[in-house]
Motif scaffolding. Sequence first.
Motif, PDB file in Angstrom:
ATOM      1  N   ALA A   9       2.424  -4.838   2.774  1.00 56.19           N
ATOM      2  CA  ALA A   9       1.497  -5.434   3.523  1.00 56.19           C
ATOM      3  C   ALA A   9       1.433  -6.875   3.658  1.00 56.19           C
ATOM      4  N   TYR A  23       3.969   0.829   2.220  1.00 58.37           N
ATOM      5  CA  TYR A  23       3.863   0.077   3.272  1.00 58.37           C
ATOM      6  C   TYR A  23       3.841  -1.460   2.504  1.00 58.37           C
ATOM      7  N   PRO A  56      -1.898 -10.303  15.099  1.00 60.32           N
ATOM      8  CA  PRO A  56      -2.450  -9.064  15.499  1.00 60.32           C
ATOM      9  C   PRO A  56      -2.946  -8.141  14.576  1.00 60.32           C
ATOM     10  N   SER A  57      -3.745  -7.377  15.095  1.00 58.87           N
ATOM     11  CA  SER A  57      -4.387  -6.237  14.132  1.00 58.87           C
ATOM     12  C   SER A  57      -3.487  -5.523  13.362  1.00 58.87           C
ATOM     13  N   GLY A  58      -3.659  -5.691  12.080  1.00 56.89           N
ATOM     14  CA  GLY A  58      -2.696  -4.882  11.136  1.00 56.89           C
ATOM     15  C   GLY A  58      -1.453  -5.590  10.225  1.00 56.89           C
ATOM     16  N   CYS A  59      -1.482  -7.022  10.712  1.00 59.12           N
ATOM     17  CA  CYS A  59      -0.603  -8.053  10.196  1.00 59.12           C
ATOM     18  C   CYS A  59      -0.867  -8.247   8.707  1.00 59.12           C
ATOM     19  N   GLY A  60      -2.114  -8.078   8.364  1.00 61.82           N
ATOM     20  CA  GLY A  60      -2.379  -8.378   6.792  1.00 61.82           C
ATOM     21  C   GLY A  60      -3.134  -9.342   6.526  1.00 61.82           C
ATOM     22  N   LYS A  61      -3.996  -9.941   7.445  1.00 61.43           N
ATOM     23  CA  LYS A  61      -4.940 -10.821   7.472  1.00 61.43           C
ATOM     24  C   LYS A  61      -6.069 -10.726   6.471  1.00 61.43           C
ATOM     25  N   THR A  62      -6.566  -9.271   6.639  1.00 59.08           N
ATOM     26  CA  THR A  62      -7.637  -8.995   5.857  1.00 59.08           C
ATOM     27  C   THR A  62      -7.140  -8.857   4.436  1.00 59.08           C
ATOM     28  N   THR A  63      -6.063  -8.351   4.189  1.00 59.91           N
ATOM     29  CA  THR A  63      -5.624  -8.088   2.925  1.00 59.91           C
ATOM     30  C   THR A  63      -5.557  -9.391   2.140  1.00 59.91           C
ATOM     31  N   TYR A 122       0.834  -1.294   0.060  1.00 58.59           N
ATOM     32  CA  TYR A 122       0.140   0.078  -0.200  1.00 58.59           C
ATOM     33  C   TYR A 122       0.892   1.085   0.020  1.00 58.59           C
TER      34      TYR A 122
HETATM   35  N1  ADP Z   1      -6.419   0.557   1.606  1.00 60.19           N
HETATM   36  C1  ADP Z   1      -5.414   0.698   2.290  1.00 60.19           C
HETATM   37  N2  ADP Z   1      -4.521   1.721   2.255  1.00 60.19           N
HETATM   38  C2  ADP Z   1      -3.420   1.536   2.993  1.00 60.19           C
HETATM   39  N3  ADP Z   1      -3.049   0.934   3.659  1.00 60.19           N
HETATM   40  C3  ADP Z   1      -3.978  -0.392   4.097  1.00 60.19           C
HETATM   41  C4  ADP Z   1      -4.995  -0.303   3.472  1.00 60.19           C
HETATM   42  N4  ADP Z   1      -5.667  -1.532   3.968  1.00 60.19           N
HETATM   43  C5  ADP Z   1      -4.844  -1.947   4.863  1.00 60.19           C
HETATM   44  N5  ADP Z   1      -3.720  -1.201   5.064  1.00 60.19           N
HETATM   45  C6  ADP Z   1      -2.678  -1.585   5.905  1.00 60.19           C
HETATM   46  O1  ADP Z   1      -2.071  -2.737   5.652  1.00 60.19           O
HETATM   47  C7  ADP Z   1      -1.993  -3.440   6.948  1.00 60.19           C
HETATM   48  C8  ADP Z   1      -2.672  -4.670   6.811  1.00 60.19           C
HETATM   49  O2  ADP Z   1      -3.849  -4.474   6.977  1.00 60.19           O
HETATM   50  P1  ADP Z   1      -5.212  -5.622   7.353  1.00 60.19           P
HETATM   51  O3  ADP Z   1      -4.867  -6.495   6.192  1.00 60.19           O
HETATM   52  O4  ADP Z   1      -6.456  -4.868   7.244  1.00 60.19           O
HETATM   53  O5  ADP Z   1      -4.812  -6.136   8.511  1.00 60.19           O
HETATM   54  P2  ADP Z   1      -5.662  -7.055   9.526  1.00 60.19           P
HETATM   55  O6  ADP Z   1      -6.671  -7.555   8.824  1.00 60.19           O
HETATM   56  O7  ADP Z   1      -4.577  -8.143  10.018  1.00 60.19           O
HETATM   57  O8  ADP Z   1      -5.871  -6.302  10.993  1.00 60.19           O
HETATM   58  C9  ADP Z   1      -2.275  -2.363   7.815  1.00 60.19           C
HETATM   59  O9  ADP Z   1      -0.979  -1.906   8.495  1.00 60.19           O
HETATM   60  C10 ADP Z   1      -3.089  -1.516   7.328  1.00 60.19           C
HETATM   61  O10 ADP Z   1      -2.880  -0.059   7.883  1.00 60.19           O
END
Ligand code: ADP
Lengths: 302, 368, 266
Positions: B27, B25, B46-53, B22
């Motif tokens: 991810a 960053y 942990p939150s922010g580790c990239g699971k959702t991504t 991103y």
């Molecule tokens: N659309 C986006 N633009 C910029 N950074 C993003 C975006 N979506 C997620 N991130 C960053 O990517 C990292 C991983 O996000 P995410 O996959 O949502 O984490 P998780 O689901 O593990 O909490 C986070 O640090 C988040 O800030």
Amino acid sequence: MMTAGEKLRRFFRTDQGVGLLLVSPTALYALLLLAVPLIAIVVISFLTQTGVRDFAPGLSLVNYKEALSDPLYRELMLRSLMVSGSVTVVTVLLAFPIAYFVSFGVKPEQKSLWIFLITIPFWTSYLIRVFLWKVILGYNGVLNSGLKLVGIIDEPLTFILYNVNAVIITLAHAYAPFAILPIFVALEKIDRSYLEASRDLGESRTMTFLRVTLPLAAPGVVAAVLIVFIPTIGDYVTPKLVGGPGGTMIANMIQTQFLRLNNAPLGATLAVLAMLIVAVIAIVFLIVGYRAAGGGKKGGRG
Amino acid sequence: MTIKAKPERKPLISLQNIQKHYGEYHALRGINLEIGEGEFFSLLGPSGCGKTTLLRTIAGFEDIDSGSVMLAGKDMMGVPANKRPTNMVFQSYAIFPHLTVAENVAFGLRKSPLSKVEKAEAAEAALNMVGLSGYGNRAAHALSGGQRQRVALARALVLKPKVLLLDEPLSALDRKMREQMQVELIKLQREVGITFILVTHDQEEALVMSDRIAVMFEGEIAQCDDPEVLYRRPKTKRVADFIGVMNFLPATCRHEGGKKIVNIVGLGETEITEEQCPEGFPEGAATVGFRPETLTILYEGQTPTHREAPAMIEEVVYYGDMTYYDVKFDGVDTPVRLSMRNLFGRDVLEVGTRARISWSPGALVVFG
Amino acid sequence: MKTLKTYAILYLVFLYAPIFLLPLFAFNTSTIIAFPLTGFTTEWFTALLDITEMHSALFNSLKIAVTSAVLATIFGIFGAMASTRYHFPGQKGIMGFIMLPLVLPEIIVAVSLLVVILKLGLSTGSWSVIAGHTLICTPFAIAILNSAFAALDPSLEEAAYDLGETRASTFRRVTLPLVMPGIVSALLISFTISMDEFIIAFFLTGADPTLPVYLFSMLRFPKLLPAVMALGTILVVLSILLITIAEIFRRRGAKRAGLKDTGGFL
Ligand SMILES: Nc1ncnc2c1ncn2[C@@H]1O[C@H](COP(=O)(O)OP(=O)(O)O)[C@@H](O)[C@H]1O
Ligand SMILES: [Mg+2]
């Protein structure tokens, strides 16, 4: 390697590209109908008119010299500033208690009703509203006849119509919602537990208001000041209808230059000068306001 | 190196060297992973580790920089989310507020060749499966959190996807509801047999529900294993710390005549096996980790099943069924935590009591 | 709070004073707009029926207001979607510039458009008023639609896409129904602004005046003032009606999106 075209195509599939593409019709419209005309008016202010639609070749500062040296224009400009300034102070001072009352003194489910009631007059015909102030403030107007009836005065008051006072009263009325809404929004954003925390830490109601509420409402007050100050300086209808000869403002002169005297360059110059002065004052005010509100401090609520 | 699906499962999803930025960053930093057919798989971290991504990459919502997503043998490159055989249960559930429950569930069936009646039957069947039969005519905004979640499940499952993706589906529920839904989700997954990929930051939830768990830190998979292996044999200190509670004590390691010997401060020397050293046997300074339940307080007259060491009780936390004790072994400054089941007729010990602690060398994990 | 409430009520009286006076004089028999009132009549309303120039001005205004409202709302949808959903380079500057007419004095908009139109050798007319009104209504439409789009959870659209819809059908089946109250509200507000706007119309109108421009010219003839009052009464009632409907739609939108309602427009 990607070709430029491919790169471009790729860009317009990203978030940024789609956003840019989406905003472009609106932005283009504003560019053509706002930016271009604004630039045009700046350019024209450096020209001199020779015929009905002809301008002398070459740019000059003649109009600016005239606008700045002729006491008539200077007086109009100063009066406009004075009027906008007074309207702003009056409007914002009158508006703050209302915004405070609606935010803190009204039940949550009734808040939007109050806001709705406050904004309604704004949506009704501006011309008619201004004209009615003329009726209210006139020699035989509602105010004078009312005061006479009650016996407070014997002769009608004359200092309230066809002068600067009338302009200020009318504009303060017209811009009331503009001042109330931003302050209300800022007050609404204040977490109520901050106030409880302050009371809990030993501050009185008054000191809590001064030390917590007011600083947090500052951005709303700044917005209110700007939203009232900037447009009022260009008001045409109010001075025309209730201002009389002593109450005319810069917008009336701009109109005269354009539509009566057919001197578009001088009219444009006055318009540009008015915008410039307002912009400078607004920027200075913003900077001072930002400093005063301790805007540089870290860890604030953005 | 790709993390393979278990041999008994046919691989369904194969992720190869997935990279995602991103802006600046980073991810996702090279995800290599296979997920099997019918597997209940969790992405934990942990939150922010990239699971959702990563989940959204599988769904087709994220443009990745490089790498490939294969689904049932097909390369998903260039296949948009609406054409993939995956469906998602969103964290906010994303129940369409302007539609009824039945309309929500039937939303994705618009283009299916089924007749109107068949579609309605399919929707009702899906609602029945999640325990909401008869709710079809309700307005979506009149549902509770748990009901919304069920509607979201039914809406995704009615399309019979190959993979169901769930992004923190239980995080908005209260504790009781969450525990109930965990069980229901497991049952549901067994019933439909579809691969579930669950994103969660709750290690307990992952342990309870999953066939396999991938623990992620900073865009990388740190370890991918069965819940039991993950708990008992974490590969790194960080994984060990993230999953459950792990005590750490400093130690030194040496070889002695082919034996692996570790000398733990406060506990003494013991022999360990190769598999207790996930990062390889560290010669010299090391850290040993052990779970609270592998330590036991020895009451009067009890003899240790393994080894014992004297300690002082520093803190007592009473949980009803369990008591947690923080104890300091003699000669050690850092307290370690141990947990005891509260048996009837046995007193909870008081702070300041001296106690003998039984510990088992086989439960240790040694990190470099 | 007691004193504040008294103050607030007095303030409302101040705000509504002109509007309350309007019908008093509109139904008053005297041709002089002053107290005391002399008697009740509806003759000024019937007199309106005979002023044919006013009818064509009204028709002209309606045409302009409808067109401007539709255009401003379309521009508003684009602007609001872009600014709430996406991050693009120069976003703050571009959006700020689009919103600029909110604070820019209308006379500046009017004269600057006028000089460009004249310079291009075009003649003014309804089209130029529409152009100007669209420009000043767009920021209001954006402000209303921004809150409509912001209240819309983006995962709803993703969910539709995930369930097999295309981007276009997602917009039709999910986005549009959910922001429809905002769109109606934006249309009504833009319509109201355009119907009332005077300065831009005054500068840019051609041979056919708009209603406010015609009304302004009526103000010079004392004999016409009672009719002005009658016309004003009708306009005010209509404005309040439209705004109330717009507010109802806006609230319905907020409720649909499950939001707690606090603010009004702007
Ligand atoms: N659309 C986006 N633009 C910029 N950074 C993003 C975006 N979506 C997620 N991130 C960053 O990517 C990292 C991983 O996000 P995410 O996959 O949502 O984490 P998780 O689901 O593990 O909490 C986070 O640090 C988040 O800030
Ligand atoms: Mg997440």
